[in-house]
Design a protein around this motif. Structure first.
Motif, PDB file in Angstrom:
ATOM      1  N   ARG A 131       1.144  18.035   5.430  1.00  0.00           N
ATOM      2  CA  ARG A 131       0.353  19.102   4.991  1.00  0.00           C
ATOM      3  C   ARG A 131      -0.763  18.803   6.171  1.00  0.00           C
ATOM      4  N   TYR A 132      -1.467  17.918   6.355  1.00  0.00           N
ATOM      5  CA  TYR A 132      -2.639  17.767   7.240  1.00  0.00           C
ATOM      6  C   TYR A 132      -2.295  18.377   8.663  1.00  0.00           C
ATOM      7  N   TYR A 133      -1.144  17.554   9.183  1.00  0.00           N
ATOM      8  CA  TYR A 133      -0.807  18.124  10.434  1.00  0.00           C
ATOM      9  C   TYR A 133       0.197  19.391  10.723  1.00  0.00           C
ATOM     10  N   GLN A 134       0.086  20.025   9.433  1.00  0.00           N
ATOM     11  CA  GLN A 134       0.535  21.564   9.573  1.00  0.00           C
ATOM     12  C   GLN A 134       2.014  21.233  10.086  1.00  0.00           C
ATOM     13  N   VAL A 135       2.921  20.503   9.877  1.00  0.00           N
ATOM     14  CA  VAL A 135       4.270  20.467  10.223  1.00  0.00           C
ATOM     15  C   VAL A 135       5.232  20.574   9.038  1.00  0.00           C
ATOM     16  N   PRO A 136       6.467  21.091   9.433  1.00  0.00           N
ATOM     17  CA  PRO A 136       7.478  21.106   8.289  1.00  0.00           C
ATOM     18  C   PRO A 136       8.026  19.727   7.725  1.00  0.00           C
ATOM     19  N   LEU A 137       7.869  19.550   6.224  1.00  0.00           N
ATOM     20  CA  LEU A 137       8.060  18.439   6.007  1.00  0.00           C
ATOM     21  C   LEU A 137       9.698  17.842   6.399  1.00  0.00           C
ATOM     22  N   TRP A 138       9.523  16.684   6.751  1.00  0.00           N
ATOM     23  CA  TRP A 138      10.703  16.204   7.110  1.00  0.00           C
ATOM     24  C   TRP A 138      11.385  16.290   8.519  1.00  0.00           C
ATOM     25  N   SER A 139      10.646  17.303   9.389  1.00  0.00           N
ATOM     26  CA  SER A 139      10.702  17.841  10.409  1.00  0.00           C
ATOM     27  C   SER A 139      10.597  16.576  11.465  1.00  0.00           C
ATOM     28  N   GLN A 140      11.134  16.864  12.874  1.00  0.00           N
ATOM     29  CA  GLN A 140      10.843  15.837  13.828  1.00  0.00           C
ATOM     30  C   GLN A 140       9.363  15.680  13.991  1.00  0.00           C
ATOM     31  N   GLU A 141       8.754  16.717  14.022  1.00  0.00           N
ATOM     32  CA  GLU A 141       7.234  16.969  14.219  1.00  0.00           C
ATOM     33  C   GLU A 141       6.782  16.036  13.278  1.00  0.00           C
ATOM     34  N   LEU A 155       0.582  -1.132   0.059  1.00  0.00           N
ATOM     35  CA  LEU A 155       0.162  -0.189   0.041  1.00  0.00           C
ATOM     36  C   LEU A 155       1.042   1.224   0.031  1.00  0.00           C
ATOM     37  N   TRP A 156       0.993   2.028  -1.026  1.00  0.00           N
ATOM     38  CA  TRP A 156       1.608   3.153  -1.167  1.00  0.00           C
ATOM     39  C   TRP A 156       1.655   4.214  -0.184  1.00  0.00           C
ATOM     40  N   GLN A 157       2.524   4.848   0.627  1.00  0.00           N
ATOM     41  CA  GLN A 157       2.398   5.680   1.344  1.00  0.00           C
ATOM     42  C   GLN A 157       2.629   7.051   0.960  1.00  0.00           C
ATOM     43  N   SER A 158       1.976   7.986   1.585  1.00  0.00           N
ATOM     44  CA  SER A 158       2.387   9.388   1.207  1.00  0.00           C
ATOM     45  C   SER A 158       2.795  10.295   2.552  1.00  0.00           C
ATOM     46  N   PRO A 159       3.955  10.556   2.784  1.00  0.00           N
ATOM     47  CA  PRO A 159       4.403  11.248   3.746  1.00  0.00           C
ATOM     48  C   PRO A 159       4.049  12.850   3.510  1.00  0.00           C
ATOM     49  N   PHE A 160       3.887  13.106   2.300  1.00  0.00           N
ATOM     50  CA  PHE A 160       3.438  14.650   1.914  1.00  0.00           C
ATOM     51  C   PHE A 160       2.222  15.009   2.390  1.00  0.00           C
ATOM     52  N   MET A 169       7.837  13.219  11.693  1.00  0.00           N
ATOM     53  CA  MET A 169       8.267  11.736  11.727  1.00  0.00           C
ATOM     54  C   MET A 169       7.523  11.455  12.914  1.00  0.00           C
ATOM     55  N   ASP A 170       7.156  12.241  13.895  1.00  0.00           N
ATOM     56  CA  ASP A 170       6.331  11.922  14.996  1.00  0.00           C
ATOM     57  C   ASP A 170       4.929  11.441  14.711  1.00  0.00           C
ATOM     58  N   ALA A 171       4.455  12.531  13.620  1.00  0.00           N
ATOM     59  CA  ALA A 171       3.021  12.484  13.361  1.00  0.00           C
ATOM     60  C   ALA A 171       2.788  11.104  12.539  1.00  0.00           C
ATOM     61  N   MET A 172       3.923  10.736  11.757  1.00  0.00           N
ATOM     62  CA  MET A 172       3.836   9.502  10.727  1.00  0.00           C
ATOM     63  C   MET A 172       3.850   8.385  11.275  1.00  0.00           C
ATOM     64  N   ARG A 173       4.785   8.273  12.560  1.00  0.00           N
ATOM     65  CA  ARG A 173       4.923   6.890  13.032  1.00  0.00           C
ATOM     66  C   ARG A 173       3.598   6.181  13.384  1.00  0.00           C
ATOM     67  N   PRO A 174       2.768   6.563  14.067  1.00  0.00           N
ATOM     68  CA  PRO A 174       1.856   5.802  14.492  1.00  0.00           C
ATOM     69  C   PRO A 174       0.885   5.299  13.367  1.00  0.00           C
ATOM     70  N   ASP A 207      -1.766  16.354  -2.583  1.00  0.00           N
ATOM     71  CA  ASP A 207      -0.568  16.640  -2.083  1.00  0.00           C
ATOM     72  C   ASP A 207       0.560  15.752  -3.042  1.00  0.00           C
ATOM     73  N   TYR A 208       1.224  16.582  -3.982  1.00  0.00           N
ATOM     74  CA  TYR A 208       1.846  15.935  -4.949  1.00  0.00           C
ATOM     75  C   TYR A 208       3.351  15.413  -4.350  1.00  0.00           C
ATOM     76  N   PHE A 209       3.836  14.324  -4.836  1.00  0.00           N
ATOM     77  CA  PHE A 209       4.956  13.682  -4.550  1.00  0.00           C
ATOM     78  C   PHE A 209       6.176  14.203  -4.809  1.00  0.00           C
ATOM     79  N   GLU A 210       6.961  14.947  -4.021  1.00  0.00           N
ATOM     80  CA  GLU A 210       8.282  15.490  -4.129  1.00  0.00           C
ATOM     81  C   GLU A 210       9.539  14.350  -4.071  1.00  0.00           C
TER      82      GLU A 210
END
Length: 592
Positions: free
Chosen positions: A243-253, A234-239, A255-260, A288-291
């Motif tokens: 956007r939804y969590y309103q956190v900077p891309l690839w920040s610790q915030e 199942l393809w994942q979208s970190p992007f 990563m924390d949002a994506m982990r669960p 949210d397009y893929f970078e």
């Protein structure tokens, strides 16, 4: 019918708006609590007048119970679930009321068998089944592909799908229905037997009903998801998460949002990390397009340099939650043949427009792949990495394969698309549409070589599918079908490519509602996702039984298994409901 309304003005500055322009009446991107969109269906006064007191019964997990329709459920105060040790089971209780309830809540008793053994409280999870807006198939009923700029021509309805584990109680308005989803993850180490317990449903402190639940645990054991042979992709979208969590891309915030969210995916048996090695591999088709996770730089002297910092960070985070068997890197052949890079000579972002077969394409990609190969080998990831493409023509793939082999002949290649015998020998991980088939000799050879061989669904298939309006059992049906054809698993292009407001409105500007995602923000599961897990587990059980019956020369058991699988036929849709076939198969599977 509730059409997608286009609204403008100061109102939008104060509240969210869905993909198709419907105001949400609340702040954008809710996470903890939220209000569902209004239901286009008006409650029937006559039907609800007969509901004198709140009603609570066991329903079934194959039904999406409508929010403002009196459910057609016969009296059922007890339910029996059956499964292997290590298996995840589920049930759905349904509450409906003619009067307002202030705080619907539920609790589970201790579950014991006759010997006094107990299922731990940690085995149970679930939540309130929430409602999300959806639409329907295309008007010809044959699929759900194509852009939908005018949603007003499609029926819109509120359907049950998100499972909200973050709420401990919720109010219920008069003349409404609310379902409660309960999961039981049977520990591998518990003793076999029947474990009995209850589910108490209350309004505040007032008891509405006590439902009985029996969990029949087999002596058989299902391995942990990380050990399943099933090839789930199942393809994942970190992007979308950033956007939804309103956190900077690839920040610790971030990563924390994506982990669960990604841990949920690992627990479903996911094997593959979706990585992007160039800008917009799918031409920005998602909200949210893929970078690119790789930074491309063309130096002043014309040579290339590549930075893998983001790629490494993403892969390491995914591996930390247990997804570590394969990395699929998209794409050498994007849907738009334009490749973004930073040009040192002009100090600006530029695009190289080139295609497989052209000199510029070969020079650029040989440089990248040689660098990438070196980096992957240094990280110890080369053997689990595949250069991945999807839905590309055979001639283009042949030219691309030549470039890959020139850069490093040991690179694995993954392809999701039509079957081509001319390509098959060069493809490590091959995935074809569900309506297509592999030649028997190809299947046998790939199985012998342990090459992942699967199929996928997308917007093309009306049935079976995982739209938010699809029958839930279709998500389980698909893995049985995969087992029938002796395939290794299943691919779906979107685990969490969320539209603008996924908790409220699953509709998108292209394709049918829910096509772009299976789970929700806040690491909320869904009916679709839980039923998909049901099917994955069934496939794994079939794989285990086939081996056992073969090793022990149990011809009778093997014959029963194959006869059961023969009932899964694409041509039976939609006349034969998926639930009918799946439930019969589940009973047979648990009897073996």
């Amino acid at each position: 019918m509730l059409s997608c309304l286009v609204s403008t003005g100061p109102l939008l500055a104060q509240q969210g708006v869905t993909q198709c322009g419907t105001p949400t009446g609340q702040a954008p991107f809710p996470l903890q609590s939220y209000k569902e969109l209004p239901d286009p269906v008006t409650p029937s006064g006559k039907e609800w007048a007969a509901v004198k007191t709140p009603q609570v019964q066991w329903g079934n997990t194959d039904t999406r119970y409508a929010k403002h329709v009196v459910p057609m459920i016969q009296s059922q105060k007890s339910v029996t679930l059956e499964g292997w040790r290590g298996e995840k089971l589920h049930a759905q209780a349904v509450v409906w009321t003619g009067t307002d309830l202030e705080g619907l809540n539920y609790s589970l008793s201790e579950f014991k068998n006759s010997k006094g053994d107990v299922l731990p409280a940690s085995a149970f999870s679930g939540g309130f089944v929430r409602y999300v807006m959806t639409d329907e198939l295309n008007k010809d009923g044959r699929g759900a592909c194509g852009y939908r700029p005018d949603h007003s021509i499609y029926d819109s309805l509120l359907v049950a799908d998100p499972i909200d584990h973050l709420l401990t109680s919720m109010p219920m308005e008069a003349k409404s229905t609310q379902a409660i989803w309960i999961n039981c993850q049977i520990p591998q180490t518990v003793s076999p037997g029947v474990y009995r317990g209850t589910v108490e449903v209350k309004d505040g402190d007032q008891r509405l009903s006590t439902l009985k639940m029996d969990i029949k645990v087999s002596s058989r054991v299902l391995p942990a998801p990380s050990e399943w042979a099933y090839h789930l992709d199942l393809w994942q979208s970190p992007f979308a998460v950033a956007r939804y969590y309103q956190v900077p891309l690839w920040s610790q915030e971030h990563m924390d949002a994506m982990r669960p969210l990604m841990k949920m995916l690992a627990d479903a048996g996911q094997k593959i990390i979706t990585a992007t090695i160039m800008h917009k591999p799918w031409n920005g088709q998602t909200y949210d397009y893929f970078e690119s996770m790789v930074t491309w730089t063309k130096k002043v002297d014309g040579t290339w340099a590549f930075d893998y910092g983001v790629f490494d960070k993403w892969v390491e985070m995914m591996m930390s939650v247990g997804i570590d068997k394969q990395i699929n890197c998209y794409s050498m052949v994007p849907w738009k043949l334009s490749f973004q890079y930073f040009d040192q000579a002009t100090n600006s972002m530029q695009y190289a427009k080139t295609a497989p077969g052209e000199k510029a394409y070969e020079e650029m990609w040989v440089a990248m792949l040689k660098s990438f190969s070196k980096h992957l080998r240094e990280k110890g990831w080369f053997d689990i990495c595949a250069i991945a493409m999807d839905e590309r023509p055979m001639e283009v793939m042949q030219k691309t394969l030549q470039v890959i082999r020139k850069a490093d002949p040991e690179f694995k290649v993954s392809l999701a698309g039509n079957f081509h015998k001319e390509l098959e020998a060069d493809i490590y991980d091959y995935c074809i549409p569900i309506g297509a088939s592999y030649p028997k000799e190809v299947l046998a050879r790939r199985a012998q070589k342990q090459l992942p061989t699967t199929y996928y669904t997308c917007c093309t298939e009306a049935f079976p599918n995982t739209f938010t309006f699809s029958d839930p059992a279709e998500a389980a049906w698909m893995s049985y079908y995969s087992a029938k054809d002796h395939l290794d698993g299943y691919l779906r292009w979107a685990y969490n490519s969320w539209p603008k407001e996924p908790l409220l409105d699953s509709r998108f500007e292209a394709w049918a509602g829910g096509d772009t995602y299976l789970v929700y923000p806040g690491a909320r599961s869904s009916i679709r996702f839980e039923k998909l897990i049901e099917g994955v587990q069934a496939h794994e059980k079939i794989t285990i039984l086939r081996k056992e019956f073969t090793d022990k020369k149990n011809k009778n058991g093997f014959k029963k298994l194959e006869k059961m699988l023969s009932t899964f036929k694409l041509k039976d849709f939609p006349e034969v409901p998926a639930a009918e076939t799946v439930n019969k198969a589940n009973k047979i599977l648990n009897s073996l």
